[in-house]
Scaffold this motif. Structure first.
Motif: not given
Length: 327
Positions: A170-171, A173-174, A177, A180
Motif C-alpha cells: 500500500r501507499k 496514509n492508505t 482503506h 488494506n
C-alpha cells in the motif's frame, strides 16, 4: 553484481614482471586470463606505491572492541532471547555507548541474525526417548512403505485466523482503506473443528465435527469416513492407519473396533505433531481458506470443504516422499 575473486599474490607479481619486460596490458591480460582493466589497475598501483599488496583502508574504528564483542557473544549464547536493548545497557555499564543498529551489525558479522523462534512441542525426557525410538525403528522404511500409510488428525479452523498475519502492498496514509485492512471481531469470530485424512495418493474425506468428540463419535467418524477414503484412494492391501495418542483414539473400545476391522495401526510417539505430515496439509488448507476471506461459519465450512478437495495429489505425494527427512 557478483563479487569478483581477488587475484593471488603470484598473479599480481606476474603482471608486474611482464609489464617490466615491455608487454602491453592487453597481451598480459590474454596470457594470464585476466581482464585488461584489472591488469591496468595492478600496474598503476605498483607504479604509485611500489607494491601490489592490499593497502590499509580508511574508516572509523569499530565502536565495540574485541573484548566487547566477546561479551556480547557470551550473553546471546547463554540466553538467545536477550534483546538489543539489554546488550546496549550492558555495554553502557561497561563504558561503551552504542546504538541498537550497531549491536545488530556486530552480531551479523559474527554470523548471528535475529529470527523468529520456532514453536515446537513441549517434550519431557520420556517423549524425547519415544520419538527417538520411533525414528530409529523407521529409518530404513522405504518410500513405498510410507505411501501405504493413511494419515489422520483433527484441527481447528478459525474464521479470522491466518488473515491476521497477512501483509499488503500500500501507499503511505492508505492503511485504513478497506482493501488494506483485515476485519476482526471479538473472540476470533468463531471456529470449526475438522477431522481429515490423506495418503500419498491424495486427500481423503474431510468432515466437520459439530459436537464435542468422544470415543463413540470418533469410531463413527472412522466407520463413515476413513474406510470410504481408503476405497476411494485405492490403498493397497495391508495399508496402515496413523492417528495420535489422544485418549479417544487409544480407548479400549476404539482399539477393539480397529482390531475387529483388521486395521493395522502405526504405533505413535506422544507429543509428536511435527512427525505427522498432515500438519503441513492443515497449513495449506488454512492459507487457501484465508485467501477467500469467509465472513461467517457457514461460509467457512463450505470453503474448507472446497479447498480441501482442490489440494493437488502431488502435494500429498511430496509430503510423503520427503518423510524420511523428518525422521
Amino acid at each position: 553484481m557478483a563479487k569478483t575473486k581477488e587475484l593471488s599474490k603470484d598473479t599480481r607479481k606476474s603482471i608486474v614482471d611482464l609489464h617490466q619486460t615491455g608487454k602491453s596490458e592487453s597481451t598480459i591480460g590474454k596470457q594470464l586470463g585476466v581482464k585488461k582493466s584489472t591488469v591496468g589497475a595492478i600496474i598503476r598501483k605498483w607504479k604509485t606505491y611500489k607494491t601490489t599488496d592490499n593497502l590499509p583502508r580508511s574508516g572509523a574504528p569499530r565502536k565495540i572492541s574485541s573484548r566487547g564483542v566477546k561479551m556480547i557473544m557470551r550473553t546471546v549464547s547463554k540466553d538467545p532471547r536477550t534483546t538489543r536493548g539489554d546488550l546496549v545497557n550492558d555495554l553502557q555499564r561497561a563504558g561503551t555507548k552504542v546504538t541498537k543498529v550497531t549491536i545488530s551489525n556486530t552480531l551479523q558479522r559474527q554470523g548471528i541474525k535475529s529470527r523468529s523462534a520456532r514453536r515446537v512441542p513441549l517434550l519431557k525426557p520420556v517423549h524425547v526417548q519415544a520419538r527417538l525410538k520411533f525414528a530409529r525403528e523407521h529409518m530404513d522404511d522405504t518410500a513405498e512403505d510410507w505411501e501405504n500409510v493413511m494419515w489422520s488428525d483433527e484441527t481447528k479452523v478459525e474464521l479470522f485466523g491466518i488473515n491476521s498475519t497477512r501483509r499488503v502492498w500500500r501507499k503511505k496514509n492508505t492503511e485504513l482503506h478497506p482493501k488494506n485492512t483485515i476485519p476482526t471481531v471479538k473472540h476470533g469470530g468463531g471456529n470449526i473443528m475438522l477431522w481429515g485424512c490423506f495418503s500419498a495418493k491424495g486427500t481423503g474425506r474431510l468432515i466437520r465435527v459439530k459436537d464435542r468428540m468422544n470415543g463413540a463419535m470418533y469410531r463413527e467418524i472412522l466407520s463413515q469416513n476413513l474406510l470410504p477414503s481408503v476405497r476411494t484412494l485405492k490403498m493397497k492391501r495391508g495399508w496402515v492407519f496413523q492417528h495420535d495418542n489422544d485418549p479417544k483414539h487409544t480407548a479400549r473400545a476404539t482399539k477393539e473396533w480397529l482390531c475387529k476391522k483388521h486395521l493395522k495401526v502405526l504405533e505413535w510417539p506422544s507429543q509428536s505433531p511435527d512427525l505427522n505430515p498432515i500438519e503441513n496439509l492443515w497449513r495449506e488448507l488454512k492459507v487457501r481458506v484465508a485467501r477467500r476471506q469467509p465472513q461467517n461459519i457457514t461460509a467457512l465450512e463450505k470453503i474448507c470443504m472446497e479447498e480441501w478437495a482442490k489440494i493437488p495429489a502431488t502435494v500429498c505425494a511430496n509430503l510423503v516422499k520427503t518423510y524420511s527427512k523428518r525422521l
